[in-house]
Scaffold this active site. Structure first.
Site, PDB file in Angstrom:
ATOM      1  N   HIS A 107       0.821  -1.213   0.000  1.00 24.07           N
ATOM      2  CA  HIS A 107       0.000   0.000   0.000  1.00 24.07           C
ATOM      3  C   HIS A 107       0.859   1.270   0.000  1.00 24.07           C
ATOM      4  O   HIS A 107       1.924   1.334   0.602  1.00 24.07           O
ATOM      5  CB  HIS A 107      -0.928   0.025   1.222  1.00 24.07           C
ATOM      6  CG  HIS A 107      -0.198   0.085   2.535  1.00 24.07           C
ATOM      7  ND1 HIS A 107       0.211   1.276   3.105  1.00 24.07           N
ATOM      8  CD2 HIS A 107       0.208  -0.887   3.372  1.00 24.07           C
ATOM      9  CE1 HIS A 107       0.815   1.041   4.235  1.00 24.07           C
ATOM     10  NE2 HIS A 107       0.843  -0.275   4.434  1.00 24.07           N
ATOM     11  N   HIS A 133      12.262  -0.910 -12.701  1.00 29.81           N
ATOM     12  CA  HIS A 133      12.033  -2.344 -12.906  1.00 29.81           C
ATOM     13  C   HIS A 133      12.037  -3.022 -11.544  1.00 29.81           C
ATOM     14  O   HIS A 133      13.050  -3.022 -10.844  1.00 29.81           O
ATOM     15  CB  HIS A 133      13.130  -2.932 -13.804  1.00 29.81           C
ATOM     16  CG  HIS A 133      12.936  -4.387 -14.112  1.00 29.81           C
ATOM     17  ND1 HIS A 133      13.737  -5.051 -15.002  1.00 29.81           N
ATOM     18  CD2 HIS A 133      12.066  -5.323 -13.645  1.00 29.81           C
ATOM     19  CE1 HIS A 133      13.359  -6.315 -15.084  1.00 29.81           C
ATOM     20  NE2 HIS A 133      12.345  -6.502 -14.252  1.00 29.81           N
TER      21      HIS A 133
END
Length: 202
Positions: free
Chosen positions: A131, A140
């Site tokens: 979250h 990446h």
């Protein structure tokens, strides 16, 4: 979503994207690659990067199938085409997560509430974006990475396979975090960091 998708890059990452695209319902898939020709996964390689704009007909979607962050940025900034994001059907994406254009999210990835993913990122297989994370453009996140809540990852940063970042950590742009590394404090300077926990810049 258009019916046709062109993937730029016919290497390993591009092939994974092709499978992702097929599972998203694309039937007309092709590749552009400067170093290959013929077929890739049974799909045609139709040209080189210099040919990209001639296929930009308003009816074609594009995605970059190149794993290198800097190369992905150069391609995205060079061409103004209909970059689309691709989310694998098995990925779990929170209803309020924000996914930038050109970003690909692979099988088994989890992106939880309040997460913001920048443009042209790779969120790879079975990675966890908890979250309120913010992932900068062209980053990446490798397979099996776990990012705790409220983590910020800078642009073009590459977090290696199986790395872990605890809650409330900021990692600046242009970093490489080694495979299996554990990050327990902020990283403020670009560089390569490895270890459990990670040590200073290499």
């Amino acid at each position: 979503m258009n019916n046709r998708l062109i993937i730029i890059g016919a290497g390993g990452h591009g092939r994974v994207i092709a499978d992702n695209a097929y599972k998203n319902g694309y039937k007309d898939i092709s590749f552009i690659d400067d170093f290959a020709e013929g077929l890739c996964m049974g799909y045609k390689i139709i040209g080189k990067t210099e040919d990209i704009e001639k296929y930009d007909d308003g009816k074609t979607d594009f995605v970059i199938g190149v794993g290198d962050n800097l190369t992905r940025r150069k391609l995205a900034e060079r061409f103004s085409v209909n970059w689309i994001s691709l989310v694998h059907p098995s990925a779990q994406i929170a209803m309020d997560a924000v996914i930038g254009e050109g970003t690909v999210i692979m099988a088994g990835a989890v992106i939880n509430a309040g997460a913001i993913i920048g443009k042209h990122c790779i969120i790879n297989s079975s990675s966890i974006i908890e979250h309120d994370n913010t992932i900068g453009a062209f980053a990446h996140i490798s397979p099996g990475v776990s990012l705790g809540g409220t983590v910020s990852v800078g642009e073009e940063t590459h977090i290696g396979i199986g790395a872990t970042v605890i809650n409330n950590i900021n990692i600046c742009s242009g970093c490489i975090i080694g495979a299996g590394a554990v990050v327990i404090s902020d990283i403020a300077h670009s560089g390569t960091y490895v270890g459990v926990p990670v040590k200073g810049e290499l």
